[in-house]
Enzyme design. Structure first.
Site, mmCIF file in Angstrom:
data_model
loop_
_atom_site.group_PDB
_atom_site.id
_atom_site.type_symbol
_atom_site.label_atom_id
_atom_site.label_comp_id
_atom_site.label_asym_id
_atom_site.label_seq_id
_atom_site.Cartn_x
_atom_site.Cartn_y
_atom_site.Cartn_z
ATOM 1 N N ASP A 141 -6.546 -15.879 2.955
ATOM 2 C CA ASP A 141 -7.889 -16.427 3.204
ATOM 3 C C ASP A 141 -8.778 -16.227 1.971
ATOM 4 O O ASP A 141 -9.556 -17.112 1.605
ATOM 5 C CB ASP A 141 -8.555 -15.748 4.416
ATOM 6 C CG ASP A 141 -8.200 -16.424 5.739
ATOM 7 O OD1 ASP A 141 -7.133 -17.048 5.816
ATOM 8 O OD2 ASP A 141 -8.994 -16.321 6.698
ATOM 9 N N LYS A 177 0.886 -1.176 0.000
ATOM 10 C CA LYS A 177 0.000 0.000 0.000
ATOM 11 C C LYS A 177 0.921 1.223 0.000
ATOM 12 O O LYS A 177 0.893 2.076 0.894
ATOM 13 C CB LYS A 177 -0.913 -0.058 1.242
ATOM 14 C CG LYS A 177 -2.023 0.978 1.259
ATOM 15 C CD LYS A 177 -3.115 0.725 0.241
ATOM 16 C CE LYS A 177 -4.145 1.851 0.261
ATOM 17 N NZ LYS A 177 -5.136 1.717 -0.836
HETATM 18 MG MG MG Z 1 -4.956 -15.973 8.837
#
Ligand code: MG
Ligand code: IPM
Length: 373
Positions: A253, A193
């Protein structure tokens, strides 16, 4: 080839951790027996289970057992009983402490869709097919390891978390990512970022500098918000994704969900060559599933496969297990989290037994499968 002798520290942890590590250990035992290896398993208390028994999520004995092992297999940690504890007393603090103490600064999460499971991805088949990339997450710095402060209460409260990176911390993980990419499709996508954060500006400068040592690898930079979107739009564009600790936690994830279920994805964490690496499924302890014999053991089993391949160099054995899992999936057997219409949902232990039967079958009919054992 004569067999290898290795010690594996097993940290079952909490929730579904003990069940899934049990499945992975069974497969490793089958492997040792079939290929004349000698694996010694040392089970050690960790996470919430260790808080209950020893008052600490990372007892000294567990750390010592990990240090002296050839590799470490971890289940999962955490759960409601410990949610009220202070940050530095929680099971998660044990995991962060273990990563720090063992110098595990690289975390690798392979995202690959098993052919039989391309239908369970939330993405359309044509987007998810050909998806095969690795997320390399820096694991021992960033906002995870800076000071965490929560001061005061109610509307007078303030909190701060310090994010910090040094150039050498970025250099070493970047080198690993470029080396990894050099052995694959030679593309690194570095995620930061840098339009907002100083740590990211340093990240981008440093990764760009290290890239000059690897002219055969193409480097591109993505802001993390764009990377999150690209993962959904065109996941097949990625080869190696290199990112910091916090962004890596979140993106991995997301990427796991693309592959069909977070229950399927293994990982390893490692430091310098020669130090023991740690293998764990990336899913959590899933307290609501614990003890019901329904949790998918594949994240843990694929972690065992990674362990054999990466730490022990046992490629044939790794392929033997992957092929057995793929045959079980091809037969339509599923655990509940990867169920599809028309498939047969099994209990977790039954599912593991099917894999073990396939492993056995491949040896008995080795001529059919082409295994030279
Ligand atoms: Mg994690
Ligand atoms: C992971 C987990 C851990 C992390 C937690 C349990 C501390 O989410 O390994 O991805 O945030 O690193």
């Amino acid at each position: 080839m004569s067999g290898v002798r290795k010690t594996i520290a097993v940290l079952p942890g909490d929730g579904i951790g003990p069940e899934v590590t049990h499945a992975a250990v069974q497969i490793l035992e089958d492997c040792a027996k079939s290929f004349e290896h000698k694996f010694e398993f040392h089970e050690l208390a960790f996470g919430g289970a260790a808080i209950e028994r020893y008052g600490s999520p990372l007892p000294a004995e567990t750390l010592a057992g990990c240090r002296s092992a050839d590799a470490i297999l971890l289940g999962a940690i955490g759960g409601p009983p410990w949610d009220g504890l202070a940050l530095d007393e929680r099971p998660e603090a044990g995991l962060l402490g273990l990563r720090k103490a063992l110098g595990l600064y690289i975390n690798l999460r392979p995202i690959r869709v098993r052919p039989a499971l391309s239908g369970i991805s939330p993405l359309r088949r044509e987007r998810i097919n050909d998806c095969d990339f690795e997320i390399i997450r820096e694991l021992s710095g960033d906002i995870y390891f800076g000071a965490h402060e929560l001061i005061g209460e109610g509307s007078g409260a303030r909190a701060r978390d310090v994010a910090e990176y040094s150039a050498p911390e970025i250099e070493r993980v970047a080198r690993y990512a470029f080396e990894r990419a050099a052995g694959r499709n030679r593309r690194v996508a570095s995620v930061d970022k840098a339009n907002v954060l100083a740590t990211s500006a340093l990240w981008r400068q440093t990764v760009t500098r290290i890239a000059r040592e690897y002219p055969e690898v193409t480097l591109e930079h993505l802001y993390v918000d764009n990377a999150a979107m690209q993962l959904l739009l065109r996941p097949a564009q990625f080869d190696v994704i290199l990112t910091g600790n916090l962004f890596g936690d979140i993106l991995s994830d997301e990427a796991a969900a693309l592959a069909g279920s977070i229950g399927l994805i293994p990982s390893f964490s490692r430091g310098r060559d020669g130090q023991p690496a740690l293998y764990e499924p990336i899913h959590g302890s899933a307290p609501s599933l614990a003890g019901k014999d329904v949790a998918c053991p594949l994240g843990a089993i694929f972690s065992a496969v990674l362990l054999l391949r990466e730490s022990f160099g046992l490629e044939i054995e790794a392929q033997w297990i992957e092929a057995a899992v793929d045959r079980v999936l091809d037969h339509g057997f599923r655990t509940i989290d990867i169920a599809e219409t028309g498939g047969r949902v099994l209990r977790s232990s039954e599912f593991t037994e099917h894999i073990r039967a396939e492993l056995h079958d491949a040896l008995v009919h080795s001529e059919r499968y082409g295994w030279g054992v």
